[in-house]
Design a protein around this motif. Structure first.
Motif, short mmCIF file in Angstrom:
data_model
loop_
_atom_site.label_atom_id
_atom_site.label_comp_id
_atom_site.label_asym_id
_atom_site.label_seq_id
_atom_site.Cartn_x
_atom_site.Cartn_y
_atom_site.Cartn_z
N ASP A 195 0.99 -0.92 0.33
CA ASP A 195 0.61 0.67 -0.30
C ASP A 195 1.13 1.15 -0.55
OD1 ASP A 195 -2.76 -0.60 -0.47
OD2 ASP A 195 -2.92 -0.67 1.82
N GLY A 216 2.89 2.38 -2.55
CA GLY A 216 2.72 2.73 -3.76
C GLY A 216 3.70 2.42 -4.82
N LYS A 217 4.08 0.89 -4.50
CA LYS A 217 4.57 0.48 -5.69
C LYS A 217 3.87 -0.10 -6.46
CE LYS A 217 5.47 -4.11 -4.98
NZ LYS A 217 5.47 -5.21 -5.91
N THR A 218 3.20 -0.01 -6.91
CA THR A 218 2.69 -0.30 -8.14
C THR A 218 2.54 0.87 -8.98
OG1 THR A 218 1.33 -2.79 -6.94
CG2 THR A 218 0.39 -1.55 -9.22
N THR A 219 2.22 1.77 -8.54
CA THR A 219 1.28 2.98 -8.71
C THR A 219 2.91 3.76 -9.42
OG1 THR A 219 -0.13 3.71 -7.12
CG2 THR A 219 0.19 5.33 -8.32
N ASN A 238 -2.26 -4.63 -10.83
CA ASN A 238 -1.87 -4.78 -9.23
C ASN A 238 -1.30 -6.30 -8.47
OD1 ASN A 238 -1.00 -4.33 -6.32
ND2 ASN A 238 -2.08 -2.62 -5.77
N LYS A 261 -0.84 -7.57 -5.68
CA LYS A 261 -0.97 -7.90 -3.87
C LYS A 261 -2.17 -8.64 -3.02
CE LYS A 261 -3.03 -2.92 -3.57
NZ LYS A 261 -2.74 -2.24 -2.39
N ASN A 280 6.42 8.88 -0.98
CA ASN A 280 5.31 8.45 -1.74
C ASN A 280 3.92 9.48 -0.70
OD1 ASN A 280 3.82 8.28 -3.58
ND2 ASN A 280 3.22 6.60 -3.05
N LYS A 281 2.57 9.89 -2.11
CA LYS A 281 1.88 10.25 -1.36
C LYS A 281 2.10 12.25 -0.74
CE LYS A 281 -0.17 5.91 -0.58
NZ LYS A 281 -0.58 5.02 0.37
N ASP A 323 1.23 14.26 -1.59
CA ASP A 323 -0.38 15.11 -2.10
C ASP A 323 -1.00 14.96 -0.37
OD1 ASP A 323 -0.52 12.63 -2.74
OD2 ASP A 323 -2.60 12.18 -3.39
N ARG A 324 -0.83 13.65 0.14
CA ARG A 324 -2.09 13.67 1.36
C ARG A 324 -0.89 14.56 2.74
NH1 ARG A 324 -3.59 8.54 1.63
NH2 ARG A 324 -4.73 7.36 0.15
N SER A 342 4.82 12.30 -5.38
CA SER A 342 3.48 11.50 -5.63
C SER A 342 2.94 10.62 -6.15
CB SER A 342 2.79 12.39 -5.53
OG SER A 342 1.19 11.89 -5.13
N ALA A 343 3.11 10.36 -6.29
CA ALA A 343 3.43 8.36 -7.40
C ALA A 343 1.96 8.72 -7.90
CB ALA A 343 3.70 6.84 -7.13
N LEU A 344 1.00 8.66 -7.79
CA LEU A 344 -0.19 9.23 -8.17
C LEU A 344 -0.73 10.19 -8.83
CD1 LEU A 344 -3.12 7.33 -7.91
CD2 LEU A 344 -4.08 8.71 -6.13
P1 G4P Z 1 1.59 -1.50 -3.24
O1 G4P Z 1 1.61 -1.37 -4.30
O2 G4P Z 1 2.36 -0.21 -2.61
O3 G4P Z 1 0.43 -2.16 -2.45
O4 G4P Z 1 0.48 0.30 -3.66
P2 G4P Z 1 -0.54 0.60 -4.77
O5 G4P Z 1 0.45 1.15 -6.50
O6 G4P Z 1 -1.32 -0.44 -4.70
O7 G4P Z 1 -0.42 1.97 -4.25
C1 G4P Z 1 -1.87 1.70 -3.13
C2 G4P Z 1 -2.53 2.50 -2.14
O8 G4P Z 1 -2.51 3.82 -2.71
C3 G4P Z 1 -3.54 3.02 -4.36
O9 G4P Z 1 -4.76 3.36 -3.56
C4 G4P Z 1 -3.23 3.79 -4.92
O10 G4P Z 1 -3.83 4.57 -5.57
C5 G4P Z 1 -2.24 5.17 -3.32
N1 G4P Z 1 -1.50 5.52 -4.18
C6 G4P Z 1 -0.45 5.53 -5.02
N2 G4P Z 1 0.36 6.65 -4.80
C7 G4P Z 1 -0.50 7.58 -3.55
C8 G4P Z 1 -0.16 8.60 -4.14
O11 G4P Z 1 1.30 9.56 -3.70
N3 G4P Z 1 -0.64 9.55 -3.49
C9 G4P Z 1 -2.32 9.14 -2.21
N4 G4P Z 1 -3.00 9.81 -2.52
N5 G4P Z 1 -2.75 8.19 -2.71
C10 G4P Z 1 -1.89 7.48 -4.02
P3 G4P Z 1 -6.37 2.78 -3.58
O12 G4P Z 1 -7.62 3.07 -3.12
O13 G4P Z 1 -5.53 1.15 -1.99
O14 G4P Z 1 -6.10 1.47 -4.94
P4 G4P Z 1 -6.88 1.93 -5.82
O15 G4P Z 1 -8.41 1.85 -6.31
O16 G4P Z 1 -6.80 3.07 -6.00
O17 G4P Z 1 -6.15 1.41 -6.94
#
Ligand code: G4P
Length: 530
Positions: free
Chosen positions: A20, A22-25, A45, A47, A139-140, A142-143, A255-257
């Motif tokens: 969680d 953010g590895k996949t993202t 993903n 996981k 990562n993240k 933006d939060r 922020s990968a997302l």
């Molecule tokens: P993982 O492979 O390490 O387990 O993590 P993954 O990339 O699946 O990311 C876990 C959750 O965190 C996902 O949300 C993803 O969208 C979110 N995320 C990744 N990078 C960022 C970021 O930079 N900012 C924010 N705010 N969130 C981020 P999820 O709700 O679990 O899944 P999904 O429905 O969005 O796919």
């Protein structure tokens, strides 16, 4: 392109993280920047999601996905990037440890709000012990999350790393304004649009100009200038050699997302990350630039279609070039094998390839010759080191539930163990078989696969062990060892390679054994005993 240039341009790495983070993202965004995929959502993903489906179906789903994501390769600028997949789920930790023997560096992803988590600690420890160069990506942004200095402190203390930021955030969460890039000495401002348009970044180069105040506001500008001064004072200057030796870990924020900070990370990565590294074998250190091919199997993937029993063995090329249809020595079996359809990986596709270079991964179709850790060479008798078995955490007797299918059961167990799904121990006293796994989920997988792929049925029975300790007596003939064997006979077994293992039932029992029989050394990974 010359042979040496081909090797030099390869960057083979893994992304490690607690689930969680953010590895996949991040992986997906790296592929997006590399032009290897066109849209987000393409990388599945892997996981384990708890919920509607049962655990083993979840694992099968995961296994299906991990065929596609085992190696994600693409070209970026003049570099060839190979990303090796590392499952974050703790039940697959051993898979990840093995994959880490095939990477030349790693990127560690940390969630800005959660900081260092359990799996991060375990995986980083393995990398640290092997001096694998690590880059940290927080990562993240933006939060709302933790203070950047706090996080870097935590990384230093819990992960025992020596960090230095190469980028630094301006604000966070709601107030996140952007990132100062200490590496290129410029600023990249966060805009809501960056999610849509990854090329659209605003850059200014002079920190002291009031352009910065205009862009991020006086307060944030002042704070950034102050914090950069602190960074200058307390963190070491970045030095590539220290990073490559595993003694210094640069930190990036983003922020990968939102595609934010990913380009900085990727550009920084290709500049500093090492090309293929030398690898130790039992006879010598093997350099990637050597002309003769050598490589080792770090992962085996069984075909998802039970009608086709073939498997794909993933080989990391350590030196030279691998050529299609050329006979190579399978050192453990002492025989030459030729491969007519070796797979190379590109983005999410695999294709047959004629030549691959040190640093690359080739997928070899295998009908049961390989097991994890096997070495291939052009004829040299050597074995690559560094793929140990760790002690499992769960132990169960495996019983045959269909006497007519005992051959099938045996074959199935044998092959699943070669794949590294679990470890097999045979009790010395009565020959009963015990399966040891890292996570409880694997028992369901084994039962399901034995039935569906081999037509065999099994049941389990608890075996009260806590840890497998590989036994290395100072002198196998001394009285102490003989007494140890007599007293502990109920708990002694052999692993698949015939090594003696003591299946201890508690930490207390391990300590008692160590103090009572000091000449009988206990080891906690299979490799330590060689
Ligand atoms: P993982 O492979 O390490 O387990 O993590 P993954 O990339 O699946 O990311 C876990 C959750 O965190 C996902 O949300 C993803 O969208 C979110 N995320 C990744 N990078 C960022 C970021 O930079 N900012 C924010 N705010 N969130 C981020 P999820 O709700 O679990 O899944 P999904 O429905 O969005 O796919």
């Amino acid at each position: 392109m010359s042979f040496l240039k081909e090797i030099e341009r390869r960057r083979t790495f893994g992304v490690i993280a607690h689930p969680d983070a953010g590895k996949t993202t991040l992986t997906e965004k790296l592929l997006l920047f590399g032009g290897a995929i066109q849209e987000a959502g393409a990388v599945k993903n892997n996981k384990i999601k708890k919920g509607a489906t049962s655990d083993f179906m979840e694992i099968e789903r995961q296994r299906g996905i991990s065929v596609a994501t085992s190696v994600l390769a693409f070209n970026y600028k003049d570099k060839k990037i190979n990303i090796l997949d590392t499952p974050g789920h703790k039940d697959f930790a051993e898979d990840t440890f093995r994959t880490l023997t095939a990477v030349d560096s790693v990127i560690v992803v940390i969630d800005v709000a959660k900081g260092v988590e359990e799996q991060t600690e375990k995986l980083v420890e393995v990398c640290r012990m092997r001096n694998i160069p690590m880059i940290v990506f927080i990562n993240k942004l933006d939060r709302e999350g933790r203070d950047a200095f706090d996080l870097m402190d935590e990384i230093e203390q819990k992960l025992h790393l020596r960090v230095t930021p190469l980028s630094y955030p301006i604000g966070m969460g709601y107030d996140f304004k952007g990132i100062y890039n200490l590496w290129e000495k410029n600023i990249n401002l966060f805009s809501e649009d960056s999610r849509k348009n990854i090329e659209d970044v605003i850059r200014i180069s002079d920190l002291n100009s009031n352009e910065l105040d205009k862009l991020v506001g006086e307060k944030a500008a002042g704070r950034l200038r102050e914090e950069l001064e602190i960074i200058n004072e307390i963190y070491p200057d970045f030095n590539r050699e220290d990073y490559v030796q595993g003694n210094l870990q640069p930190v990036f924020f983003g922020s990968a997302l939102n595609n934010f900070g990913v380009r900085e990370l990727l550009d920084g990565f290709i500049e500093i990350a090492p090309s293929p590294r030398a690898k130790e074998s039992d006879t010598r250190l093997v350099q990637p630039e050597e002309e003769k091919f050598s490589g080792f199997v770090f992962k085996i993937h069984a075909n998802m279609d039970p009608k086709h029993r073939d498997r794909l063995a993933f080989v990391k090329i350590v030196s030279g070039t691998f050529e299609r249809n050329t006979p190579y020595l399978h050192v453990r079996q002492g025989k030459k094998l030729k491969f007519s359809s070796p797979n190379a990986f590109f983005a999410e596709k695999k294709e047959i390839i004629d030549t691959s270079y040190a640093g690359d991964i080739v997928g070899l179709h295998d009908t049961g010759n390989f097991k994890i850790g096997d070495t291939l060479t052009e004829g040299e008798l050597m074995n690559f080191k560094g793929i140990p078995s760790f002690s499992p955490e769960h132990f169960r007797y495996i019983n045959n539930a269909d006497p007519m299918k005992s051959k099938q059961l045996e074959k199935g167990i044998d092959q699943l163990m070669d794949e590294g799904v679990a470890q097999l121990f045979t009790l010395e006293m009565n020959g009963r078989k015990i399966i040891g796994t890292v996570g409880a989920l694997q028992y369901e997988v084994i039962q399901y696969r034995l039935e569906h792929e081999y037509g065999a049925k099994c049941t389990y029975e608890n075996f009260p062990a806590y840890k497998a300790c590989w036994v290395k007596p100072d002198d196998p003939k001394n009285e102490e060892f003989k007494e140890f064997k007599r007293i502990k006979q109920k708990f002694l077994a052999h692993d698949k390679s015939g090594q003696l293992v003591f299946l201890a039932d508690s930490e207390f029992s391990i300590q008692m054994t160590q103090s009572k029989y000091p000449s009988v050394k206990l080891r906690f990974t299979s490799e330590d005993i060689k």
